[in-house]
Scaffold this active site. Structure first.
Site, mmCIF file in Angstrom:
data_model
loop_
_atom_site.group_PDB
_atom_site.id
_atom_site.type_symbol
_atom_site.label_atom_id
_atom_site.label_comp_id
_atom_site.label_asym_id
_atom_site.label_seq_id
_atom_site.Cartn_x
_atom_site.Cartn_y
_atom_site.Cartn_z
ATOM 1 N N ARG A 1 0.799 -1.230 0.000
ATOM 2 C CA ARG A 1 0.000 0.000 0.000
ATOM 3 C C ARG A 1 0.832 1.281 0.000
ATOM 4 O O ARG A 1 0.579 2.199 -0.784
ATOM 5 C CB ARG A 1 -0.884 0.083 1.256
ATOM 6 C CG ARG A 1 -2.220 -0.550 1.137
ATOM 7 C CD ARG A 1 -2.579 -1.111 2.477
ATOM 8 N NE ARG A 1 -1.612 -2.133 2.804
ATOM 9 C CZ ARG A 1 -1.697 -3.391 2.338
ATOM 10 N NH1 ARG A 1 -2.715 -3.758 1.635
ATOM 11 N NH2 ARG A 1 -0.753 -4.268 2.608
ATOM 12 N N THR A 2 1.796 1.346 0.912
ATOM 13 C CA THR A 2 2.507 2.614 1.085
ATOM 14 C C THR A 2 3.269 2.958 -0.193
ATOM 15 O O THR A 2 3.163 4.071 -0.722
ATOM 16 C CB THR A 2 3.456 2.521 2.298
ATOM 17 O OG1 THR A 2 2.716 2.026 3.404
ATOM 18 C CG2 THR A 2 4.044 3.883 2.631
ATOM 19 N N LYS B 1 26.164 -3.950 -0.930
ATOM 20 C CA LYS B 1 27.641 -3.922 -1.052
ATOM 21 C C LYS B 1 28.260 -3.238 0.158
ATOM 22 O O LYS B 1 29.462 -3.013 0.204
ATOM 23 C CB LYS B 1 28.042 -3.160 -2.318
ATOM 24 C CG LYS B 1 27.507 -3.738 -3.601
ATOM 25 C CD LYS B 1 27.911 -2.826 -4.768
ATOM 26 C CE LYS B 1 27.043 -3.067 -5.983
ATOM 27 N NZ LYS B 1 27.102 -1.939 -6.925
ATOM 28 N N ARG C 1 11.363 3.771 3.646
ATOM 29 C CA ARG C 1 10.951 2.778 4.661
ATOM 30 C C ARG C 1 12.184 1.966 5.030
ATOM 31 O O ARG C 1 12.915 1.519 4.145
ATOM 32 C CB ARG C 1 9.856 1.863 4.135
ATOM 33 C CG ARG C 1 9.575 0.706 5.071
ATOM 34 C CD ARG C 1 8.371 -0.089 4.696
ATOM 35 N NE ARG C 1 7.144 0.641 4.986
ATOM 36 C CZ ARG C 1 5.919 0.114 4.894
ATOM 37 N NH1 ARG C 1 5.771 -1.132 4.522
ATOM 38 N NH2 ARG C 1 4.849 0.820 5.187
ATOM 39 N N HIS D 1 4.869 5.717 11.625
ATOM 40 C CA HIS D 1 4.385 5.600 10.234
ATOM 41 C C HIS D 1 3.472 6.811 10.007
ATOM 42 O O HIS D 1 2.252 6.679 9.918
ATOM 43 C CB HIS D 1 3.646 4.277 10.071
ATOM 44 C CG HIS D 1 3.401 3.854 8.651
ATOM 45 N ND1 HIS D 1 3.666 4.660 7.551
ATOM 46 C CD2 HIS D 1 2.896 2.688 8.144
ATOM 47 C CE1 HIS D 1 3.340 4.007 6.455
ATOM 48 N NE2 HIS D 1 2.879 2.829 6.778
#
Ligand code: CP
Length: 306
Positions: free
Chosen positions: A51-52, A80, A101, A129
């Site tokens: 969703r986000t 890396k 995120r 959030h």
């Protein structure tokens, strides 16, 4: 001077939140505008999302901006050994705004401290959030026609749920009464109770998901038990299906009740609830487009006409 970012919901005060809701209403009426023409936004998802990420991408696309980034750390140079600071410095060379995120709590705040462009926290571990909170508050306002003096019952994983932690802070401006329903293992952390006490916000804690708590509430905010935050999966197995909302449990609920869930759902809302007009979680997820359009324009200083 550092650009404004949205890392914690308290980066936005009550007036800011009301302004975002007002702008989100405008976008819901017309989400297709040319406001981000010439802008490039980065979406750096070090953790999975449906969703986000997709609602941010939709939000930007409908405003005719462009989006770059990754949805899987394995395809980035983080594998890396590149540091978060270097990643942010690089991406800020290329883009106008970064949506991020990350599994580490505090990572978005750190990114905002090193970044010369705005950062939007799309979830940092169990911490915050804030854009979820913007769309949650927008959905509450849309359905209740007010934010003041509502009873909000939050059910499930109150320990690890970042959407819950942001929501408590975001709603604190509007004199809510909270019912916190969670098993002992997933109780709301002490710091959030201290926060409520300081703000004179009424709250009660329950371990039982009773009909009484459903019948006496305006908003029933269900949450998933966050499997990915458990270090011991045996502990997860013990609590994973502890509360399940079924349609027949809603018979005596208030007329104005709406059921919200940040999603994804696992089993905590039975499928038979989906057809109930009080189920609002799919529309809530849709509101993510408009709330996120509003936040992006706000951070980039773009005026939105009606
Ligand atoms: N609500 C939410 O954050 O959903 P995703 O994890 O799918 O983005």
């Amino acid at each position: 001077m550092k650009p404004k970012s949205l890392v914690n919901i308290d980066d936005y005060d009550k007036d800011d939140i009301m302004r975002i809701i007002d702008t989100a209403c405008k976008f819901k009426k017309n989400p297709n505008r040319q406001l981000l023409k010439g802008k490039v936004c980065a979406a750096l998802f070090f953790e999975p999302s449906t969703r986000t990420r997709l609602s941010f991408e939709t939000a930007i696309s409908r405003l005719e901006g462009r989006i770059v980034g990754f949805s899987d750390t394995a395809t980035s140079s983080a594998t890396k050994g590149e540091s978060l600071k270097d990643t942010i410095m690089m991406v800020s060379n290329y883009t106008d705004l970064i949506i991020m995120r990350h599994h580490l709590e505090g990572s978005a705040r750190y990114a905002s401290e090193v970044s010369p462009i705005p950062i939007i926290n799309a979830g940092d571990g169990s911490n915050q959030h804030p854009t979820q909170t913007m769309l949650d508050i927008f959905s509450i306002y849309e359905t209740q026609k007010t934010l003041q003096n509502l009873t909000i019952t939050i059910v499930g994983d109150l320990k690890y749920g970042r959407a819950v932690h942001s929501l408590i802070e975001g709603l604190s401006h509007f004199e809510p009464t909270f019912n916190f329903v969670a098993p002992e293992e997933l109780k709301i952390p002490e710091k959030h109770k201290v926060f409520c006490d300081k703000k004179s916000i009424k709250y009660r804690e329950f371990t039982e998901f009773s009909l009484e708590s459903i019948n006496d509430t305006d908003i029933l905010y269900m949450t998933r038990v966050q499997r990915e935050r458990f270090t011991d999966l045996m502990e997860y197995e013990k609590v994973k299906n502890i509360y399940i909302l079924k349609n027949d449990m809603l018979k005596n609920s208030r007329d104005n009740l709406k059921i919200l869930h940040p999603l994804p759902r696992v089993k905590e809302i039975s499928q038979d609830v989906d057809e109930n007009p009080k189920a609002y979680y799919f529309e809530q997820a849709r509101n993510g487009i408009y709330a996120r359009q509003a936040v992006i324009c706000d951070l980039l200083g773009i005026e939105v006409n009606s």
